[in-house]
Scaffold this active site. Structure first.
Site, PDB file in Angstrom:
ATOM      1  N   THR A 195       0.849  -1.202   0.000  1.00 15.16           N
ATOM      2  CA  THR A 195       0.000   0.000   0.000  1.00 15.16           C
ATOM      3  C   THR A 195       0.880   1.246   0.000  1.00 15.16           C
ATOM      4  O   THR A 195       1.962   1.240   0.576  1.00 15.16           O
ATOM      5  CB  THR A 195      -0.910  -0.028   1.241  1.00 15.16           C
ATOM      6  OG1 THR A 195      -1.823  -1.118   1.104  1.00 15.16           O
ATOM      7  CG2 THR A 195      -1.707   1.266   1.387  1.00 15.16           C
ATOM      8  N   SER A 254       1.999   5.134  -2.270  1.00 17.05           N
ATOM      9  CA  SER A 254       2.203   5.665  -3.624  1.00 17.05           C
ATOM     10  C   SER A 254       3.229   4.848  -4.410  1.00 17.05           C
ATOM     11  O   SER A 254       3.119   4.726  -5.637  1.00 17.05           O
ATOM     12  CB  SER A 254       2.638   7.129  -3.535  1.00 17.05           C
ATOM     13  OG  SER A 254       3.795   7.260  -2.743  1.00 17.05           O
ATOM     14  N   ASP A 308       6.294  -4.037  -1.311  1.00 20.08           N
ATOM     15  CA  ASP A 308       5.622  -2.979  -0.559  1.00 20.08           C
ATOM     16  C   ASP A 308       6.586  -1.809  -0.368  1.00 20.08           C
ATOM     17  O   ASP A 308       7.804  -1.970  -0.482  1.00 20.08           O
ATOM     18  CB  ASP A 308       5.178  -3.529   0.811  1.00 20.08           C
ATOM     19  CG  ASP A 308       4.068  -2.713   1.451  1.00 20.08           C
ATOM     20  OD1 ASP A 308       3.764  -1.611   0.967  1.00 20.08           O
ATOM     21  OD2 ASP A 308       3.502  -3.192   2.459  1.00 20.08           O
ATOM     22  N   GLY A 309       6.044  -0.661  -0.064  1.00 22.97           N
ATOM     23  CA  GLY A 309       6.855   0.519   0.236  1.00 22.97           C
ATOM     24  C   GLY A 309       7.240   0.548   1.704  1.00 22.97           C
ATOM     25  O   GLY A 309       6.973  -0.391   2.458  1.00 22.97           O
ATOM     26  N   LYS A 343       6.851   1.253   8.896  1.00 22.83           N
ATOM     27  CA  LYS A 343       5.779   1.312   7.918  1.00 22.83           C
ATOM     28  C   LYS A 343       4.503   1.788   8.608  1.00 22.83           C
ATOM     29  O   LYS A 343       4.430   1.860   9.813  1.00 22.83           O
ATOM     30  CB  LYS A 343       5.543  -0.076   7.297  1.00 22.83           C
ATOM     31  CG  LYS A 343       6.611  -0.432   6.276  1.00 22.83           C
ATOM     32  CD  LYS A 343       6.330  -1.755   5.563  1.00 22.83           C
ATOM     33  CE  LYS A 343       4.976  -1.872   4.944  1.00 22.83           C
ATOM     34  NZ  LYS A 343       4.636  -0.809   3.971  1.00 22.83           N
ATOM     35  N   GLY A 344       3.515   2.104   7.782  1.00 23.89           N
ATOM     36  CA  GLY A 344       2.220   2.477   8.342  1.00 23.89           C
ATOM     37  C   GLY A 344       1.856   3.928   8.137  1.00 23.89           C
ATOM     38  O   GLY A 344       0.809   4.378   8.609  1.00 23.89           O
ATOM     39  N   GLY A 345       2.710   4.656   7.398  1.00 28.52           N
ATOM     40  CA  GLY A 345       2.368   6.050   7.088  1.00 28.52           C
ATOM     41  C   GLY A 345       1.028   6.143   6.366  1.00 28.52           C
ATOM     42  O   GLY A 345       0.295   7.116   6.520  1.00 28.52           O
ATOM     43  N   GLU A 349      -0.498  -5.108   6.110  1.00 30.64           N
ATOM     44  CA  GLU A 349       0.835  -5.211   5.485  1.00 30.64           C
ATOM     45  C   GLU A 349       1.714  -6.210   6.230  1.00 30.64           C
ATOM     46  O   GLU A 349       2.434  -6.996   5.615  1.00 30.64           O
ATOM     47  CB  GLU A 349       1.509  -3.832   5.461  1.00 30.64           C
ATOM     48  CG  GLU A 349       0.873  -2.888   4.459  1.00 30.64           C
ATOM     49  CD  GLU A 349       1.413  -1.465   4.550  1.00 30.64           C
ATOM     50  OE1 GLU A 349       1.306  -0.751   3.551  1.00 30.64           O
ATOM     51  OE2 GLU A 349       1.927  -1.061   5.612  1.00 30.64           O
ATOM     52  N   LYS A 369      14.160   7.449   1.901  1.00 26.39           N
ATOM     53  CA  LYS A 369      13.642   6.606   2.997  1.00 26.39           C
ATOM     54  C   LYS A 369      14.762   5.896   3.761  1.00 26.39           C
ATOM     55  O   LYS A 369      14.526   5.288   4.791  1.00 26.39           O
ATOM     56  CB  LYS A 369      12.672   5.550   2.442  1.00 26.39           C
ATOM     57  CG  LYS A 369      11.518   6.098   1.616  1.00 26.39           C
ATOM     58  CD  LYS A 369      10.536   6.844   2.475  1.00 26.39           C
ATOM     59  CE  LYS A 369       9.340   7.371   1.716  1.00 26.39           C
ATOM     60  NZ  LYS A 369       8.427   6.386   1.237  1.00 26.39           N
TER      61      LYS A 369
HETATM   62  O1  LIG Z   1       3.466   1.615   5.046  1.00 26.52           O
HETATM   63  C1  LIG Z   1       2.838   2.120   4.148  1.00 26.52           C
HETATM   64  C2  LIG Z   1       1.365   2.256   4.178  1.00 26.52           C
HETATM   65  O2  LIG Z   1       0.832   1.816   5.392  1.00 26.52           O
HETATM   66  C3  LIG Z   1       3.551   2.630   2.947  1.00 26.52           C
HETATM   67  O3  LIG Z   1       4.243   1.575   2.371  1.00 26.52           O
HETATM   68  C4  LIG Z   1       4.484   3.713   3.344  1.00 26.52           C
HETATM   69  O4  LIG Z   1       3.738   4.716   3.992  1.00 26.52           O
HETATM   70  C5  LIG Z   1       5.228   4.292   2.151  1.00 26.52           C
HETATM   71  O5  LIG Z   1       4.341   4.970   1.332  1.00 26.52           O
HETATM   72  P1  LIG Z   1       4.815   5.733   0.029  1.00 26.52           P
HETATM   73  O6  LIG Z   1       5.262   4.712  -0.951  1.00 26.52           O
HETATM   74  O7  LIG Z   1       3.571   6.481  -0.418  1.00 26.52           O
HETATM   75  O8  LIG Z   1       5.917   6.667   0.443  1.00 26.52           O
END
Ligand SMILES: O=C(CO)[C@H](O)[C@H](O)COP(=O)(O)O
Length: 232
Positions: free
Chosen positions: A28, A30, A83-84, A96-98, A105, A123
């Site tokens: 989840t 961007s 995943d990001g 994670k969890g932003g 996740e 990051k």
């Molecule tokens: O942990 C997350 C969502 O719960 C995302 O992977 C994390 O916030 C990174 O997001 P982005 O790719 O938009 O920077």
């Protein structure tokens, strides 16, 4: 090159690891969204995969992109999750969890043989904690849960303001699981595995954003190109 271009580059590099027949965890955020879009293009070209989405947002993206979906009831294990992350340290531990999807996740990452994290290189950090640590909590008994979290912080040599996450219009942010999120601004976490273990034992804490021992590979895209870091 824009930040979004970098995220798409990282996603494209992770896509190279996807093979026909794989069962995938779909992250989840961007960056993960780019992966789902690129995966959708490959599926339209004939690639056979199934995915488990880590949020309702990703489910909607995957459906829009034509990626077939399944559940962890219908499959045993996943081959790969992409995943990001909000922060990655040199031990490949993560915050994670932003985006608020940390619970699903983590369930999906733990059910996967391999997790690849995709991110722009902003990051990458020396130590986790500059990004506020998301802690998913049950609304019932919140005062007691907060006090237990503060005590866990004190035992781990960290402290900082804790805010209930709100939406842009000022309402409490509610996760896909119906829980709330406390964002803890800790600054620097000296021992993330130890703090994770402490938080794991608090009743009322559903999950937290420290992903310990889960990421196998991190793909970081930056102005100088792509860097791939594997867990030693
Ligand atoms: O942990 C997350 C969502 O719960 C995302 O992977 C994390 O916030 C990174 O997001 P982005 O790719 O938009 O920077």
């Amino acid at each position: 090159m824009s930040m979004d271009d970098l995220k798409r580059q990282a996603a494209a590099r992770a896509l190279e690891q996807v093979q026909d027949g794989m069962k995938l965890g779909l992250g989840t955020g961007s960056t993960a969204k780019h992966f789902v879009e690129l995966l959708g293009e490959r599926v339209k070209a004939g690639l056979k995969v199934v995915g488990v989405p880590t949020s309702e947002a990703t489910r909607a993206d995957a459906e829009r992109c034509g990626v077939p979906l399944t559940t962890l009831e219908d499959v045993d294990r996943l081959d790969l999750t992409v995943d990001g992350a909000d922060e990655v340290d040199p031990h490949l531990e993560l915050i994670k969890g932003g985006g608020g999807a940390l619970l699903r996740e983590k369930i999906v990452a733990a059910a996967s043989d391999r997790m690849i994290v995709i991110a722009d290189d902003s990051k990458w950090v020396d130590a986790l904690g500059r990004f506020p640590l998301p802690i998913e909590v049950i609304p019932f008994g919140l005062g007691a849960t907060r006090r237990a979290i503060e005590a866990a912080f004190a035992q781990n040599g960290v402290s900082g303001p804790m805010d209930i996450r709100k939406t842009k219009d000022g309402h409490v942010f509610v996760t896909d699981g119906g829980h709330w999120i406390i964002d803890a601004r800790l600054g620097r976490i000296p021992d993330p595995p130890k703090l994770a273990a402490s938080l794991n034992s608090i009743p009322g804490v559903v999950e937290h954003g420290l992903f310990i021992g889960l990421a196998r590979t991190v793909v970081l895209a930056g102005a100088q190109g792509i860097r791939v870091v594997d867990r030693p």
